[in-house]
Design a protein around this motif. Structure first.
Motif, mmCIF file in Angstrom:
data_model
loop_
_atom_site.group_PDB
_atom_site.id
_atom_site.type_symbol
_atom_site.label_atom_id
_atom_site.label_comp_id
_atom_site.label_asym_id
_atom_site.label_seq_id
_atom_site.Cartn_x
_atom_site.Cartn_y
_atom_site.Cartn_z
ATOM 1 N N ASN A 1 13.376 10.166 -15.761
ATOM 2 C CA ASN A 1 12.758 9.262 -14.613
ATOM 3 C C ASN A 1 14.020 8.783 -13.762
ATOM 4 O O ASN A 1 14.689 7.862 -13.998
ATOM 5 N N TRP B 1 21.463 3.633 -5.926
ATOM 6 C CA TRP B 1 22.400 2.722 -6.810
ATOM 7 C C TRP B 1 23.404 3.096 -6.982
ATOM 8 O O TRP B 1 24.571 2.525 -7.260
ATOM 9 N N LEU C 1 5.173 -1.411 -12.235
ATOM 10 C CA LEU C 1 6.306 -0.695 -11.680
ATOM 11 C C LEU C 1 6.683 -1.659 -10.554
ATOM 12 O O LEU C 1 7.786 -1.291 -9.795
ATOM 13 N N SER D 1 12.860 -4.194 -6.382
ATOM 14 C CA SER D 1 14.382 -4.107 -6.658
ATOM 15 C C SER D 1 14.673 -2.993 -5.370
ATOM 16 O O SER D 1 15.796 -3.149 -4.860
ATOM 17 N N LEU D 2 14.261 -1.908 -5.504
ATOM 18 C CA LEU D 2 14.655 -0.784 -4.748
ATOM 19 C C LEU D 2 14.496 -1.274 -2.993
ATOM 20 O O LEU D 2 15.437 -0.916 -2.366
ATOM 21 N N THR E 1 10.443 -2.693 -10.329
ATOM 22 C CA THR E 1 11.562 -1.665 -9.984
ATOM 23 C C THR E 1 11.108 -1.253 -8.533
ATOM 24 O O THR E 1 12.203 -1.288 -7.800
#
Length: 241
Positions: free
Chosen positions: A30, A37, A158, A164-165, A161
């Motif tokens: 994944n 990042w 999700l 944060s992205l 995640t």
């Protein structure tokens, strides 16, 4: 101390292989937005060095990187475009039947629409349907509302995640992503589309699209500027709606 811990973890497979006198294959399953990042390439450089030094370990990274490889590399790369519905459909039917589930035609169409040819998202959504619809009956019929509810609970899990992205992206790129999620198009450069979604004109829009493609979040013109992570697109559309 995260970096020191990461370095120690990467030395572990070779130690295991030598101790057990065997070969080890490490699979990273994944990696949807590696370049978001690892912008300086620090992680990639260290991994490449470990691959060269570790004689008994093989590595496989399954990632979403939408753009063509631009740097020469000795790594073996297998690139897969989004699958067509007619190619994904027989697989999902067989897998669901083996687990004791059967799609209604509308629920199968909805499932395929949510995953948009993305094999990883198809696996994740199928697993969520299995978990949420377990039944003692020999064959459970999956209705559209089952698929929708499973998709919602999956993207809710999700969401941290995804949030944060999004925080890592400039506002111009977030705006383009949101527009493509709400209103998919193969012509984001069209004047009407730019005016409708209040996008930057000219180089600003092109730069945002190019950056999103480089980060593996949007496919280029060859795949009609489709969002490369369908569940991210669904989450954006749900959040904005």
């Amino acid at each position: 101390k995260e970096w020191a811990l990461f370095q120690a973890l990467l030395t572990l497979p070779q130690v295991m292989a030598e101790w057990l006198d065997c070969r080890v294959v490490m699979v990273f399953q994944n990696f949807p937005h590696l370049r978001s990042w690892d912008r300086t390439g620090k992680w990639e450089h260290h991994l490449r060095r470990e691959i060269q030094q570790q004689s008994r370990v093989s590595y496989a990274l399954i990632s979403t990187v939408a753009e063509q490889q631009i740097q020469p590399s000795d790594l073996k790369v297998v690139s897969l475009a989004p699958l067509k519905d007619q190619d994904l459909q027989p697989w999902i039917e067989a897998v669901m039947t083996a687990k004791g589930f059967q799609f209604e035609p509308e629920s199968q169409a909805l499932f395929l629409n949510y995953v948009q040819g993305h094999f990883g998202d198809a696996i994740a959504l199928a697993r969520r349907v299995w978990l949420e619809q377990r039944s003692p009956s020999p064959l459970t019929v999956i209705e559209p509302h089952h698929v929708h509810r499973s998709a919602l609970t999956l993207v809710e899990d999700l969401s941290v995640t995804f949030e944060s992205l999004i925080l890592l992206l400039p506002n111009s790129q977030v705006r383009v992503l949101e527009s493509l999620a709400l209103d998919p198009t193969d012509s984001p450069h069209a004047r009407e589309y730019i005016q409708k979604h209040h996008l930057s004109k000219g180089g600003g829009l092109q730069g945002a699209l190019a950056s999103l493609e480089q980060k593996g979040l949007v496919y280029g013109a060859e795949h009609n500027y489709q969002i490369a992570l369908p569940l991210l697109g669904f989450w954006l559309k749900y959040r904005l709606g």
